[in-house]
Design a protein around this motif. Structure first.
Motif, PDB file in Angstrom:
ATOM      1  N   GLY A 274      31.658  90.755  81.065  1.00  0.00           N
ATOM      2  CA  GLY A 274      30.503  89.891  82.127  1.00  0.00           C
ATOM      3  C   GLY A 274      30.783  88.382  81.504  1.00  0.00           C
ATOM      4  N   PRO A 275      30.074  87.525  81.949  1.00  0.00           N
ATOM      5  CA  PRO A 275      30.042  85.935  81.688  1.00  0.00           C
ATOM      6  C   PRO A 275      29.930  85.810  80.256  1.00  0.00           C
ATOM      7  N   LEU A 276      30.808  84.952  79.517  1.00  0.00           N
ATOM      8  CA  LEU A 276      30.954  84.899  78.185  1.00  0.00           C
ATOM      9  C   LEU A 276      29.857  83.834  77.730  1.00  0.00           C
ATOM     10  N   PHE A 277      29.519  82.786  78.387  1.00  0.00           N
ATOM     11  CA  PHE A 277      28.390  81.809  78.316  1.00  0.00           C
ATOM     12  C   PHE A 277      27.245  81.971  79.003  1.00  0.00           C
ATOM     13  N   ARG A 278      25.969  82.424  78.549  1.00  0.00           N
ATOM     14  CA  ARG A 278      25.124  82.687  79.500  1.00  0.00           C
ATOM     15  C   ARG A 278      23.641  81.704  79.257  1.00  0.00           C
ATOM     16  N   ARG A 279      22.879  81.872  79.949  1.00  0.00           N
ATOM     17  CA  ARG A 279      21.453  81.287  79.728  1.00  0.00           C
ATOM     18  C   ARG A 279      20.842  82.287  78.623  1.00  0.00           C
ATOM     19  N   THR A 280      19.842  81.975  78.205  1.00  0.00           N
ATOM     20  CA  THR A 280      19.042  82.464  77.191  1.00  0.00           C
ATOM     21  C   THR A 280      17.424  82.610  77.703  1.00  0.00           C
ATOM     22  N   THR A 281      16.787  83.437  77.136  1.00  0.00           N
ATOM     23  CA  THR A 281      15.105  83.366  77.716  1.00  0.00           C
ATOM     24  C   THR A 281      14.537  82.274  77.183  1.00  0.00           C
ATOM     25  N   ARG A 282      13.248  82.044  77.655  1.00  0.00           N
ATOM     26  CA  ARG A 282      12.716  80.824  77.219  1.00  0.00           C
ATOM     27  C   ARG A 282      12.379  80.848  75.559  1.00  0.00           C
ATOM     28  N   GLU A 283      12.001  82.203  75.119  1.00  0.00           N
ATOM     29  CA  GLU A 283      11.724  82.394  73.720  1.00  0.00           C
ATOM     30  C   GLU A 283      13.029  82.306  72.819  1.00  0.00           C
ATOM     31  N   ASN A 284      14.266  82.252  73.738  1.00  0.00           N
ATOM     32  CA  ASN A 284      15.641  82.108  72.966  1.00  0.00           C
ATOM     33  C   ASN A 284      15.672  83.296  72.051  1.00  0.00           C
ATOM     34  N   ASN A 285      15.295  84.433  72.273  1.00  0.00           N
ATOM     35  CA  ASN A 285      15.552  85.527  71.521  1.00  0.00           C
ATOM     36  C   ASN A 285      16.500  86.845  72.200  1.00  0.00           C
ATOM     37  N   ARG A 286      17.020  86.426  73.242  1.00  0.00           N
ATOM     38  CA  ARG A 286      17.922  87.128  73.895  1.00  0.00           C
ATOM     39  C   ARG A 286      18.795  86.585  74.938  1.00  0.00           C
ATOM     40  N   ALA A 287      20.138  87.003  75.360  1.00  0.00           N
ATOM     41  CA  ALA A 287      20.794  86.238  76.342  1.00  0.00           C
ATOM     42  C   ALA A 287      20.377  86.993  77.977  1.00  0.00           C
TER      43      ALA A 287
ATOM     44  N   HIS B  13      35.684  82.155  65.112  1.00  0.00           N
ATOM     45  CA  HIS B  13      34.702  82.375  64.141  1.00  0.00           C
ATOM     46  C   HIS B  13      33.166  82.207  64.739  1.00  0.00           C
ATOM     47  N   GLU B  14      33.219  80.982  65.315  1.00  0.00           N
ATOM     48  CA  GLU B  14      31.977  80.725  65.764  1.00  0.00           C
ATOM     49  C   GLU B  14      31.536  81.516  66.978  1.00  0.00           C
ATOM     50  N   LEU B  15      32.709  81.950  67.737  1.00  0.00           N
ATOM     51  CA  LEU B  15      32.304  82.734  68.975  1.00  0.00           C
ATOM     52  C   LEU B  15      31.832  83.874  68.707  1.00  0.00           C
ATOM     53  N   GLU B  16      32.264  84.596  67.798  1.00  0.00           N
ATOM     54  CA  GLU B  16      32.160  86.121  67.304  1.00  0.00           C
ATOM     55  C   GLU B  16      30.610  86.364  67.091  1.00  0.00           C
ATOM     56  N   PRO B  17      29.693  85.447  66.288  1.00  0.00           N
ATOM     57  CA  PRO B  17      28.474  85.934  66.171  1.00  0.00           C
ATOM     58  C   PRO B  17      27.598  85.679  67.392  1.00  0.00           C
ATOM     59  N   TRP B  18      28.156  84.683  68.257  1.00  0.00           N
ATOM     60  CA  TRP B  18      27.371  84.614  69.628  1.00  0.00           C
ATOM     61  C   TRP B  18      27.419  85.969  70.432  1.00  0.00           C
ATOM     62  N   LEU B  19      28.693  86.467  70.600  1.00  0.00           N
ATOM     63  CA  LEU B  19      28.900  87.677  71.058  1.00  0.00           C
ATOM     64  C   LEU B  19      28.346  88.838  70.466  1.00  0.00           C
ATOM     65  N   HIS B  20      28.041  88.996  69.037  1.00  0.00           N
ATOM     66  CA  HIS B  20      27.325  89.959  68.551  1.00  0.00           C
ATOM     67  C   HIS B  20      25.931  90.035  68.638  1.00  0.00           C
ATOM     68  N   PHE B  21      25.295  88.831  68.596  1.00  0.00           N
ATOM     69  CA  PHE B  21      23.690  88.579  68.494  1.00  0.00           C
ATOM     70  C   PHE B  21      23.420  88.660  69.942  1.00  0.00           C
ATOM     71  N   ALA B  22      24.298  88.084  71.024  1.00  0.00           N
ATOM     72  CA  ALA B  22      23.673  88.068  72.357  1.00  0.00           C
ATOM     73  C   ALA B  22      24.124  89.680  72.948  1.00  0.00           C
ATOM     74  N   ARG B  23      24.988  90.440  72.218  1.00  0.00           N
ATOM     75  CA  ARG B  23      25.214  91.618  72.876  1.00  0.00           C
ATOM     76  C   ARG B  23      25.901  91.527  73.814  1.00  0.00           C
ATOM     77  N   ILE B  24      26.870  90.861  73.987  1.00  0.00           N
ATOM     78  CA  ILE B  24      28.061  90.623  75.290  1.00  0.00           C
ATOM     79  C   ILE B  24      29.109  91.499  74.902  1.00  0.00           C
ATOM     80  N   ASP B  25      29.538  92.540  75.703  1.00  0.00           N
ATOM     81  CA  ASP B  25      30.704  93.168  75.672  1.00  0.00           C
ATOM     82  C   ASP B  25      31.485  93.019  76.962  1.00  0.00           C
TER      83      ASP B  25
END
Length: 281
Positions: free
Chosen positions: A173-186, A159-171
């Motif tokens: 490639g790598p599952l866990f990625r770095r985010t921007t400095r503003e922390n608004n996208r993966a 359940h905790e993984l699914e929101p990360w996939l949704h809001f980071a728009r990951i369909d």
């Protein structure tokens, strides 16, 4: 040459307390790398080298220092310290997936979302109605790790993984990625496994776990292995299932991950009836 170097180190008369076994290991790794760069491969598993190195470790290596096991209640407290943003969705999933799967930190960051065949991939994850299946390339070959959906939304890894996939728009490639400095996208870049270690140490401090100890000692107690040790110590199932989940070739290695609080669960003294002897007197 390397064998003679190690033989000198193994001799008690030449031993220096400042020269630790880990230092010898690092120097040997440097020799192996240097030989490879010069086109002369050096096999550290060579019988002569391995025998001398084993003797050095037998005589001079201190007992292994075990990392503290993180329990389920610790994970909940650690997650509660994280702020509410995109990065927290990722970090919550890292802690829960790592704990529930008993994963090494390299296995956590090596996961892909679905099978894409990326060169640096260590495996992939497939999510279904009942939970997630992790396909991992381990030391003993490929293995599958099942992580079911939990009854509590706050501590369910899937359940905790699914929101990360949704809001980071990951369909893919790598599952866990770095985010921007503003922390608004993966970003596209895969996380380093060092992030897992830093995440564990920081959230342990913020959650006040083992707060009776000085901060330096608390930081030294916990690492990426704390997640694996936590699962091995907490899961009340047959040892062979834990061994399979942790990708251990031998049961003895699995027992090293089961910390002292569980040492007497299957103690032979108790099974022989000696622990209840006082009650009979």
């Amino acid at each position: 040459m390397v064998g003679l170097y190690l033989a000198d180190l193994a001799a008690p008369v030449n031993w220096s307390p400042a020269l630790s076994v880990s230092t010898i290991d690092r120097r040997l790794s440097c020799l192996v790398w240097n030989h490879a760069q010069r086109g002369f491969p050096l096999d550290r598993k060579n019988r002569r080298i391995a025998t001398v190195l084993a003797e050095v470790k037998r005589k001079h290596a201190p007992p292994p220092v075990q990392k503290e096991a993180i329990q389920a209640e610790d994970i909940s407290a650690m997650i509660a310290t994280l702020p509410h943003d995109l990065r927290v969705l990722r970090d919550c999933a890292i802690l829960l997936i790592g704990y529930a799967g008993g994963l090494r930190r390299s296995e956590i960051v090596g996961l892909d979302h679905n099978r894409d065949g990326i060169p640096d991939s260590g495996g992939w994850i497939e999510i279904g109605d009942d939970g997630a299946i992790l396909f991992l390339r381990g030391k003993t070959g490929w293995r599958e790790v099942e992580i079911g959906r939990g009854t509590s939304v706050q501590t369910c890894p899937v359940h905790e993984l699914e929101p990360w996939l949704h809001f980071a728009r990951i369909d893919g490639g790598p599952l866990f990625r770095r985010t921007t400095r503003e922390n608004n996208r993966a970003l596209d870049a895969r996380l380093s496994d060092n992030h897992v270690a830093r995440l564990i140490k920081q959230t342990v401090l913020d959650a006040g776990i083992r707060s009776q100890l000085p901060e330096k000692n608390r930081l030294a107690l916990f690492s990426g292995h704390s997640l694996r040790a936590g699962l091995a110590s907490s899961a009340d199932v047959d040892e062979r299932y834990i061994q399979k989940q942790l990708d251990h070739a031998f049961a003895e290695m699995t027992r090293r991950y089961q910390r002292r609080r569980d040492t007497f669960r299957g103690n032979l003294t108790k099974a022989a009836g000696l622990c209840s002897l006082r009650d009979r007197l």
